[in-house]
Design an enzyme around this catalytic site. Sequence first.
Site, short mmCIF file in Angstrom:
data_model
loop_
_atom_site.label_atom_id
_atom_site.label_comp_id
_atom_site.label_asym_id
_atom_site.label_seq_id
_atom_site.Cartn_x
_atom_site.Cartn_y
_atom_site.Cartn_z
N HIS A 56 71.70 108.65 7.28
CA HIS A 56 72.91 109.24 7.88
C HIS A 56 73.18 108.65 9.27
CE1 HIS A 56 75.84 112.07 6.67
NE2 HIS A 56 75.38 113.17 7.23
N ASN B 54 80.98 114.96 6.08
CA ASN B 54 81.30 116.03 7.03
C ASN B 54 81.63 115.53 8.43
OD1 ASN B 54 81.12 118.13 5.19
ND2 ASN B 54 78.91 118.31 5.45
N ASN C 293 78.14 117.04 11.76
CA ASN C 293 79.22 117.88 11.28
C ASN C 293 80.22 118.30 12.34
OD1 ASN C 293 77.78 117.61 8.95
ND2 ASN C 293 77.23 119.76 8.75
N PHE D 121 75.74 116.54 16.66
CA PHE D 121 75.28 116.49 15.28
C PHE D 121 76.48 116.10 14.41
CE2 PHE D 121 71.80 118.69 17.19
CZ PHE D 121 70.70 118.13 16.56
N TYR E 137 65.78 112.06 13.52
CA TYR E 137 66.79 111.42 12.69
C TYR E 137 66.89 109.91 12.90
CZ TYR E 137 68.11 116.28 12.19
OH TYR E 137 68.09 117.62 11.93
#
Length: 189
Positions: free
Chosen positions: A20, A114, A68, A66, A15
């Site tokens: 994000h 989220n 969320n 993470f 990532y």
Amino acid sequence: MTKLLVGLGNPGDKYFETKHNVGFMLIDQLAKKQNVTFTHDKIFQADLASFFLNGEKIYLVKPTTFMNESGKAVHALLTYYGLDIDDLLIIYDDLDMEVGKIRLRAKGSAGGHNGIKSIIQHIGTQVFNRVKIGIGRPKNGMSVVHHVLSKFDRDDYIGILQSIDKVDDSVNYYLQEKNFEKTMQRYNG
């Protein structure tokens, strides 16, 4: 006093520098400028670095839960250090803003994000300081999930780096002035 500067993102090389993860990118830049390194804290479920500025301890936080579940780390840190919501600043990506645009807010809904939804759920309020960095909407029928987990194209990446510099300036101004309202007036435009 103590401040928590929390950048939202997802942990791991997969990532790194995805859309994000612009919150992580900003926190990494702040750490580099302060010449501090991160250590992983299993209890807080976050990578942490800290420094002092004008007698105030500043924690740089990258939750490793993470996206969320980011609220778990934020709530744990606020509780452990006995901090007020005013001591918290969240930096994250926003789909509904054009790439590179920034917006500072002192409250608001999750807006479909989220990570912010998790923070609101865990700390019990929508009233907390935040900096949103625009990543734009998906193009050509791309799904939202694929969009936020993809890397920036060359032109957008240059724009994001410039906006991260502007956010860096706004965060430093906020830490110096200790007044988020004044910081919003100066950097929202």
